[in-house]
Scaffold this motif. Structure first.
Motif, PDB file in Angstrom:
ATOM      1  N   UNK A 111       0.731  -1.289  -0.397  1.00  0.00           N
ATOM      2  CA  UNK A 111       0.277   0.266   0.168  1.00  0.00           C
ATOM      3  C   UNK A 111       0.900   1.451  -0.136  1.00  0.00           C
ATOM      4  N   UNK A 112       1.765   1.608   0.969  1.00  0.00           N
ATOM      5  CA  UNK A 112       2.689   2.597   1.357  1.00  0.00           C
ATOM      6  C   UNK A 112       3.701   2.415   0.177  1.00  0.00           C
ATOM      7  N   UNK A 113       3.268   3.031  -1.233  1.00  0.00           N
ATOM      8  CA  UNK A 113       4.314   3.663  -2.438  1.00  0.00           C
ATOM      9  C   UNK A 113       4.015   4.777  -2.838  1.00  0.00           C
ATOM     10  N   UNK A 114       5.418   5.623  -2.065  1.00  0.00           N
ATOM     11  CA  UNK A 114       5.308   6.976  -2.874  1.00  0.00           C
ATOM     12  C   UNK A 114       5.676   7.336  -4.565  1.00  0.00           C
ATOM     13  N   UNK A 115       4.953   7.619  -5.284  1.00  0.00           N
ATOM     14  CA  UNK A 115       5.539   8.334  -6.688  1.00  0.00           C
ATOM     15  C   UNK A 115       6.828   8.645  -7.086  1.00  0.00           C
ATOM     16  N   UNK A 116       7.572   9.234  -5.746  1.00  0.00           N
ATOM     17  CA  UNK A 116       8.752   9.109  -5.944  1.00  0.00           C
ATOM     18  C   UNK A 116       9.074  10.061  -4.434  1.00  0.00           C
ATOM     19  N   UNK A 117      10.166  10.334  -3.836  1.00  0.00           N
ATOM     20  CA  UNK A 117      10.401  11.588  -2.461  1.00  0.00           C
ATOM     21  C   UNK A 117      11.406  12.286  -2.329  1.00  0.00           C
ATOM     22  N   UNK A 118      11.207  13.481  -2.281  1.00  0.00           N
ATOM     23  CA  UNK A 118      12.316  14.391  -2.276  1.00  0.00           C
ATOM     24  C   UNK A 118      12.085  14.642  -0.444  1.00  0.00           C
ATOM     25  N   UNK A 119      13.726  15.572  -0.892  1.00  0.00           N
ATOM     26  CA  UNK A 119      13.738  16.679   0.686  1.00  0.00           C
ATOM     27  C   UNK A 119      12.553  16.838   1.173  1.00  0.00           C
ATOM     28  N   UNK A 120      11.867  17.633   0.478  1.00  0.00           N
ATOM     29  CA  UNK A 120      10.236  18.337   0.604  1.00  0.00           C
ATOM     30  C   UNK A 120       9.362  17.115   1.470  1.00  0.00           C
ATOM     31  N   UNK A 121       9.357  16.095   0.664  1.00  0.00           N
ATOM     32  CA  UNK A 121       8.311  15.137   1.033  1.00  0.00           C
ATOM     33  C   UNK A 121       9.636  14.606   2.501  1.00  0.00           C
ATOM     34  N   UNK A 122      10.634  14.784   2.700  1.00  0.00           N
ATOM     35  CA  UNK A 122      10.750  13.989   4.089  1.00  0.00           C
ATOM     36  C   UNK A 122      10.286  14.675   4.754  1.00  0.00           C
ATOM     37  N   UNK A 123      10.749  16.424   4.372  1.00  0.00           N
ATOM     38  CA  UNK A 123       9.953  17.505   5.556  1.00  0.00           C
ATOM     39  C   UNK A 123       8.436  17.420   5.706  1.00  0.00           C
ATOM     40  N   UNK A 124       7.893  16.812   5.287  1.00  0.00           N
ATOM     41  CA  UNK A 124       6.408  17.483   5.259  1.00  0.00           C
ATOM     42  C   UNK A 124       6.074  15.967   6.146  1.00  0.00           C
ATOM     43  N   UNK A 125       6.612  14.375   6.141  1.00  0.00           N
ATOM     44  CA  UNK A 125       6.187  13.190   6.709  1.00  0.00           C
ATOM     45  C   UNK A 125       6.944  13.616   8.260  1.00  0.00           C
ATOM     46  N   UNK A 126       8.319  14.042   7.946  1.00  0.00           N
ATOM     47  CA  UNK A 126       8.451  14.592   9.298  1.00  0.00           C
ATOM     48  C   UNK A 126       7.782  15.524  10.313  1.00  0.00           C
ATOM     49  N   UNK A 127       7.114  16.623   9.817  1.00  0.00           N
ATOM     50  CA  UNK A 127       6.676  17.731  10.374  1.00  0.00           C
ATOM     51  C   UNK A 127       5.184  16.637  10.993  1.00  0.00           C
ATOM     52  N   UNK A 128       4.738  16.081   9.916  1.00  0.00           N
ATOM     53  CA  UNK A 128       3.761  15.249   9.937  1.00  0.00           C
ATOM     54  C   UNK A 128       3.995  14.040  11.650  1.00  0.00           C
ATOM     55  N   UNK A 129       4.951  13.896  11.626  1.00  0.00           N
ATOM     56  CA  UNK A 129       4.833  12.432  13.196  1.00  0.00           C
ATOM     57  C   UNK A 129       5.152  13.758  14.515  1.00  0.00           C
ATOM     58  N   UNK A 130       5.737  14.362  13.892  1.00  0.00           N
ATOM     59  CA  UNK A 130       5.954  15.596  15.145  1.00  0.00           C
ATOM     60  C   UNK A 130       4.447  16.378  15.403  1.00  0.00           C
ATOM     61  N   UNK A 131       3.830  16.550  14.300  1.00  0.00           N
ATOM     62  CA  UNK A 131       2.679  17.217  14.920  1.00  0.00           C
ATOM     63  C   UNK A 131       1.517  16.421  15.770  1.00  0.00           C
ATOM     64  N   UNK A 132       1.973  15.163  15.413  1.00  0.00           N
ATOM     65  CA  UNK A 132       0.819  13.634  16.041  1.00  0.00           C
ATOM     66  C   UNK A 132       1.333  13.584  17.028  1.00  0.00           C
ATOM     67  N   UNK A 133       2.907  12.655  17.604  1.00  0.00           N
ATOM     68  CA  UNK A 133       3.971  13.261  18.600  1.00  0.00           C
ATOM     69  C   UNK A 133       2.671  14.425  19.384  1.00  0.00           C
ATOM     70  N   UNK A 134       3.058  15.895  19.478  1.00  0.00           N
ATOM     71  CA  UNK A 134       3.058  16.132  20.195  1.00  0.00           C
ATOM     72  C   UNK A 134       0.560  16.482  20.522  1.00  0.00           C
ATOM     73  N   UNK A 135       0.526  16.561  19.691  1.00  0.00           N
ATOM     74  CA  UNK A 135      -1.335  16.101  19.697  1.00  0.00           C
ATOM     75  C   UNK A 135      -1.321  15.459  21.089  1.00  0.00           C
TER      76      UNK A 135
END
Length: 183
Positions: free
Chosen positions: A37-61
């Protein structure tokens, strides 16, 4: 404080108690479906930042004491430690990340497959526990028709919860619900 979805299998690799019949294979099947299921069409530094920030948001919430890491080869693309994370989490991040990168599957799956074989991968002399950890929390970033290109790792919760938090964030970034993979 749990990151587990309510429908997660009852298998608990951290428990010494008897496990429900078939629960190990059910969890292995679920993780294999997550890989598909978890297949990305590509993975850029911006994608890594978005994923990391979402994890931070979930962790802080959720007030989770976690360390978060996204690594591509030898390059750290994202790294954060939330309140309550400890220096030990950094060791676990690296060890789980190396495992997922080496085997190109989630670190939890490496450990579970060892158990399905009747033991633990850690009991093999060739498995260097000073460098690798077959515990949940590291998931390869797969790019469609390319394969694993990076890893995303969380440490600080029980290993199945670490794994599920990573999966939840990857689904969030990809915009998938996981229902097709669970059917």
């Amino acid at each position: 404080m749990t990151a587990n979805p309510p429908d997660v299998t009852d298998y608990d690799p951290d428990s010494a108690d008897a496990q429900p019949e078939g629960s190990l294979q059910a969890l292995i099947g679920r993780i294999e479906a997550e890989i598909r299921e978890l297949q990305f069409p590509g993975f850029s530094p911006d994608d890594a930042l978005n994923l990391g920030l979402l994890l931070v948001e979930l962790g802080k919430e959720r007030n989770l004491p976690i360390a978060i890491d996204i690594t591509k080869g030898e390059q750290v693309l994202f790294h954060a430690a939330l309140p309550g994370a400890t220096p030990d989490n950094e060791h676990w991040v690296r060890a789980k990340q190396r495992t997922a990168a080496r085997y190109e599957v989630p670190s939890l799956l490496v450990g579970l497959r060892g158990r399905a074989g009747g033991g633990r991968i850690e009991d093999n002399a060739w498995f260097d526990q000073s460098r690798y950890a077959a515990h949940g929390g590291a998931f390869p970033v797969y790019v469609t028709r390319v394969g694993a290109v990076a890893t995303v790792t969380v440490s600080g919760l029980p290993q199945v919860a670490d794994h599920h938090l990573v999966v939840e964030a990857m689904r969030g970034v990809l915009g998938t619900s996981g229902s097709a993979a669970e059917g």
